[in-house]
Design a protein around this motif. Structure first.
Motif, PDB file in Angstrom:
ATOM      1  N   ASN A 198       0.757  -1.308   0.109  1.00 21.75           N
ATOM      2  CA  ASN A 198       0.052   0.011  -0.056  1.00 21.75           C
ATOM      3  C   ASN A 198       0.994   1.164   0.026  1.00 21.75           C
ATOM      4  OD1 ASN A 198      -1.317  -2.329   1.800  1.00 21.75           O
ATOM      5  ND2 ASN A 198      -2.887  -1.309   0.937  1.00 21.75           N
ATOM      6  N   ALA A 199       0.547   2.223  -0.991  1.00 17.39           N
ATOM      7  CA  ALA A 199       1.370   3.579  -1.067  1.00 17.39           C
ATOM      8  C   ALA A 199       0.504   4.358   0.194  1.00 17.39           C
ATOM      9  CB  ALA A 199       1.296   4.005  -2.199  1.00 17.39           C
ATOM     10  N   VAL A 200       1.418   4.994   0.915  1.00 14.31           N
ATOM     11  CA  VAL A 200       0.740   5.803   1.996  1.00 14.31           C
ATOM     12  C   VAL A 200       1.465   7.252   2.160  1.00 14.31           C
ATOM     13  CG1 VAL A 200       0.076   3.916   3.516  1.00 14.31           C
ATOM     14  CG2 VAL A 200       2.326   4.819   3.819  1.00 14.31           C
ATOM     15  N   GLY A 201       0.822   8.137   2.779  1.00 15.31           N
ATOM     16  CA  GLY A 201       1.436   9.546   3.365  1.00 15.31           C
ATOM     17  C   GLY A 201       2.065   9.089   4.495  1.00 15.31           C
ATOM     18  N   GLY A 202       3.095   9.881   5.038  1.00 16.97           N
ATOM     19  CA  GLY A 202       3.687   9.622   6.261  1.00 16.97           C
ATOM     20  C   GLY A 202       3.228  10.831   7.541  1.00 16.97           C
TER      21      GLY A 202
ATOM     22  N   CYS B 107      -7.249   5.074   7.090  1.00 18.47           N
ATOM     23  CA  CYS B 107      -7.762   4.774   5.745  1.00 18.47           C
ATOM     24  C   CYS B 107      -8.683   5.873   5.461  1.00 18.47           C
ATOM     25  CB  CYS B 107      -8.466   3.550   5.581  1.00 18.47           C
ATOM     26  SG  CYS B 107      -8.545   2.929   3.736  1.00 18.47           S
ATOM     27  N   THR B 108      -8.498   6.760   4.412  1.00 18.07           N
ATOM     28  CA  THR B 108      -9.275   7.652   3.810  1.00 18.07           C
ATOM     29  C   THR B 108     -10.177   7.388   2.559  1.00 18.07           C
ATOM     30  OG1 THR B 108      -7.634   8.803   2.861  1.00 18.07           O
ATOM     31  CG2 THR B 108      -8.098   9.546   5.332  1.00 18.07           C
ATOM     32  N   GLU B 109     -11.102   8.105   2.298  1.00 16.65           N
ATOM     33  CA  GLU B 109     -12.090   7.643   1.063  1.00 16.65           C
ATOM     34  C   GLU B 109     -11.354   7.998  -0.123  1.00 16.65           C
ATOM     35  OE1 GLU B 109     -14.873   6.078   1.190  1.00 16.65           O
ATOM     36  OE2 GLU B 109     -14.972   6.131  -0.934  1.00 16.65           O
TER      37      GLU B 109
ATOM     38  N   ARG C 174      -9.214  12.219  -3.475  1.00 16.58           N
ATOM     39  CA  ARG C 174      -8.513  13.392  -3.166  1.00 16.58           C
ATOM     40  C   ARG C 174      -7.409  13.253  -1.862  1.00 16.58           C
ATOM     41  NH1 ARG C 174      -9.757  15.751   1.574  1.00 16.58           N
ATOM     42  NH2 ARG C 174     -11.886  15.405   2.152  1.00 16.58           N
ATOM     43  N   LEU C 175      -6.318  13.744  -1.740  1.00 15.50           N
ATOM     44  CA  LEU C 175      -5.589  13.724  -0.688  1.00 15.50           C
ATOM     45  C   LEU C 175      -6.175  14.556   0.529  1.00 15.50           C
ATOM     46  CD1 LEU C 175      -2.090  14.105  -2.201  1.00 15.50           C
ATOM     47  CD2 LEU C 175      -3.146  12.047  -1.291  1.00 15.50           C
ATOM     48  N   GLU C 176      -5.641  14.593   1.496  1.00 16.03           N
ATOM     49  CA  GLU C 176      -6.426  15.189   2.929  1.00 16.03           C
ATOM     50  C   GLU C 176      -6.149  16.631   2.995  1.00 16.03           C
ATOM     51  OE1 GLU C 176      -4.267  12.373   3.016  1.00 16.03           O
ATOM     52  OE2 GLU C 176      -6.141  11.017   2.496  1.00 16.03           O
TER      53      GLU C 176
ATOM     54  N   ILE D 187       0.295   6.610   9.602  1.00 15.46           N
ATOM     55  CA  ILE D 187       0.472   6.671   8.047  1.00 15.46           C
ATOM     56  C   ILE D 187      -0.903   7.110   7.604  1.00 15.46           C
ATOM     57  CG2 ILE D 187       2.497   5.562   7.736  1.00 15.46           C
ATOM     58  CD1 ILE D 187       1.148   2.929   7.493  1.00 15.46           C
ATOM     59  N   VAL D 188      -1.113   7.360   6.461  1.00 15.75           N
ATOM     60  CA  VAL D 188      -2.602   7.562   5.864  1.00 15.75           C
ATOM     61  C   VAL D 188      -2.477   7.092   4.492  1.00 15.75           C
ATOM     62  CG1 VAL D 188      -1.947   9.987   5.043  1.00 15.75           C
ATOM     63  CG2 VAL D 188      -4.435   9.076   5.294  1.00 15.75           C
ATOM     64  N   GLY D 189      -3.462   5.999   4.278  1.00 16.49           N
ATOM     65  CA  GLY D 189      -3.632   5.522   2.914  1.00 16.49           C
ATOM     66  C   GLY D 189      -5.155   5.465   2.527  1.00 16.49           C
ATOM     67  N   MET D 190      -5.304   4.808   1.319  1.00 15.86           N
ATOM     68  CA  MET D 190      -6.888   4.837   0.646  1.00 15.86           C
ATOM     69  C   MET D 190      -7.284   3.271   0.478  1.00 15.86           C
ATOM     70  SD  MET D 190      -7.051   8.216  -1.716  1.00 15.86           S
ATOM     71  CE  MET D 190      -6.113   9.601  -1.274  1.00 15.86           C
ATOM     72  N   THR D 191      -6.065   2.329   0.775  1.00 15.78           N
ATOM     73  CA  THR D 191      -6.625   0.928   0.292  1.00 15.78           C
ATOM     74  C   THR D 191      -6.600  -0.188   1.136  1.00 15.78           C
ATOM     75  OG1 THR D 191      -4.322   0.814  -0.511  1.00 15.78           O
ATOM     76  CG2 THR D 191      -5.688   1.518  -2.148  1.00 15.78           C
TER      77      THR D 191
ATOM     78  N   VAL E 164       5.748   4.665   2.233  1.00 22.44           N
ATOM     79  CA  VAL E 164       5.687   6.049   2.253  1.00 22.44           C
ATOM     80  C   VAL E 164       5.857   6.824   1.010  1.00 22.44           C
ATOM     81  CG1 VAL E 164       6.113   8.329   3.560  1.00 22.44           C
ATOM     82  CG2 VAL E 164       5.664   6.040   4.767  1.00 22.44           C
ATOM     83  N   VAL E 165       5.270   7.470   0.465  1.00 24.11           N
ATOM     84  CA  VAL E 165       5.322   8.094  -0.722  1.00 24.11           C
ATOM     85  C   VAL E 165       5.231   9.656  -1.007  1.00 24.11           C
ATOM     86  CG1 VAL E 165       4.751   6.130  -2.426  1.00 24.11           C
ATOM     87  CG2 VAL E 165       3.201   7.809  -1.963  1.00 24.11           C
ATOM     88  N   ASN E 166       4.959  10.345   0.352  1.00 29.70           N
ATOM     89  CA  ASN E 166       5.040  11.660   0.578  1.00 29.70           C
ATOM     90  C   ASN E 166       4.670  11.753   1.905  1.00 29.70           C
ATOM     91  OD1 ASN E 166       1.661  10.605  -0.523  1.00 29.70           O
ATOM     92  ND2 ASN E 166       1.712  12.450   0.936  1.00 29.70           N
ATOM     93  N   LYS E 167       5.077  12.986   2.424  1.00 31.63           N
ATOM     94  CA  LYS E 167       4.699  13.668   3.968  1.00 31.63           C
ATOM     95  C   LYS E 167       3.254  14.007   3.597  1.00 31.63           C
ATOM     96  CE  LYS E 167       8.393  13.975   6.469  1.00 31.63           C
ATOM     97  NZ  LYS E 167       8.475  13.855   7.982  1.00 31.63           N
ATOM     98  N   ALA E 168       2.434  13.550   4.620  1.00 36.76           N
ATOM     99  CA  ALA E 168       1.063  13.678   4.661  1.00 36.76           C
ATOM    100  C   ALA E 168       0.950  15.184   4.315  1.00 36.76           C
ATOM    101  CB  ALA E 168       0.281  13.228   5.723  1.00 36.76           C
ATOM    102  N   ALA E 169      -0.460  15.602   4.002  1.00 38.62           N
ATOM    103  CA  ALA E 169      -0.706  17.318   3.842  1.00 38.62           C
ATOM    104  C   ALA E 169      -0.492  17.973   5.288  1.00 38.62           C
ATOM    105  CB  ALA E 169      -2.218  17.386   3.807  1.00 38.62           C
TER     106      ALA E 169
HETATM  107  N1  HPA Z   1      -2.962  10.392   1.619  1.00 41.49           N
HETATM  108  C1  HPA Z   1      -3.942   9.196   1.424  1.00 41.49           C
HETATM  109  N2  HPA Z   1      -3.207   8.384   0.620  1.00 41.49           N
HETATM  110  C2  HPA Z   1      -2.055   8.258   0.277  1.00 41.49           C
HETATM  111  C3  HPA Z   1      -1.527   9.471   0.679  1.00 41.49           C
HETATM  112  C4  HPA Z   1      -1.653  10.515   1.259  1.00 41.49           C
HETATM  113  O1  HPA Z   1      -1.142  11.414   1.662  1.00 41.49           O
HETATM  114  N3  HPA Z   1      -0.274   9.293  -0.170  1.00 41.49           N
HETATM  115  C5  HPA Z   1      -0.290   8.382  -0.871  1.00 41.49           C
HETATM  116  N4  HPA Z   1      -1.539   7.454  -0.668  1.00 41.49           N
END
Ligand code: HPA
Length: 245
Positions: A84-88, A159-161, A164-166, A181-185, A206-211
């Motif tokens: 799962n790709a996520v934001g940190g 896990c967010t819907e 869009r990012l948050e 961490i935050v992801g959508m899947t 982690v593929v990005n720092k979260a918003a």
């Molecule tokens: N938020 C939610 N899902 C994600 C993010 C994020 O920043 N990066 C990758 N998946």
């Protein structure tokens, strides 16, 4: 063959994968994201499913999670390693970091979360106190340590819907809730796997720092850069882990 990898963003196919068979499985819940690929990695039989389709075209909120898990279960899969790709959110979780989460908070709002949502299957109330399988997590953690990866063992996956990012305020709320961490899947995928008795663990990359957690806004270019370097570590980890499963 009892092990499946569900590949996420950046992992539409597996390195070193010797394809034996491509399976189109009909399910009571509709179509899977892609055919299930059966084959070998390092001589070990496994299945691979591209969660977002191949090529990557299905956004997280449109994935047919029920069809995917039903199909894997129907061919005897009893262990899933999900990527799962996520934001940190946590300070220490920057781009290309790997987290092996141990908890989930589900913030999704519009997804069908159970096989018993309609009358196709009998109602069930799974225990979901610990959403990820401990045995699989331990293997992932031990191998991450042995490979000296930039990783952390344990974390709460919010896990967010999406798609869009948050907002920064939403991320603050998730952080206050205890998310790292935050992801959508991961949801409802993890819960559906539990309903079918399939052990499930996640390699969260982690593929990005979260918003709001970095000075700049989040761009797809930055995410793609982080994916490129991070996915190499995910491949390394999978190659180590699969022979032990
Ligand atoms: N938020 C939610 N899902 C994600 C993010 C994020 O920043 N990066 C990758 N998946």
């Amino acid at each position: 063959m009892t092990v499946a990898i569900i590949g996420g963003t950046g992992l539409c196919e597996l390195d070193d994968f010797v394809l034996k068979e491509s399976l189109d499985i009909t399910t009571p819940f509709g179509e899977t994201s892609a055919p299930i690929l059966a084959g070998l990695v390092a001589g070990r039989p496994i299945c691979f499913l591209a969660r977002h389709g191949k090529p990557h075209s299905i956004p997280p909120h449109r994935i047919n999670y029920r069809a995917n898990i039903w199909a894997l279960n129907s061919i005897g899969i009893n262990r899933i390693i999900a990527v799962n790709a996520v934001g940190g959110i946590a300070e220490s979780m920057g781009p290309a970091h790997i987290n092996i989460p141990d908890q989930i908070i589900d913030y999704t709002t519009r997804r069908v979360g159970s096989f018993c949502d309609d009358d196709k299957e009998m109602p069930t109330h799974i225990d979901f106190s610990f959403p990820f399988d401990e045995k699989l997590r331990k293997i992932l953690i031990t191998k991450s340590e042995a490979l000296s990866l930039d990783y952390s063992a344990g974390g709460v996956y919010g896990c967010t819907e999406g798609p869009r990012l948050e907002t920064a305020a939403e991320i603050n709320r998730l952080e206050n809730d205890g998310c790292h961490i935050v992801g959508m899947t991961a949801m409802p995928e993890a819960a559906l796997a539990r309903e079918k008795g399939i052990a499930y663990a996640s390699i969260s990359l982690v593929v990005n720092k979260a918003a709001g957690k970095s000075e700049t806004i989040i761009t797809m270019g930055d995410i793609e850069e982080a994916l490129k370097s991070g996915i190499a570590s995910v491949y390394k980890l999978l190659r180590e882990v699969l022979p032990d499963l």
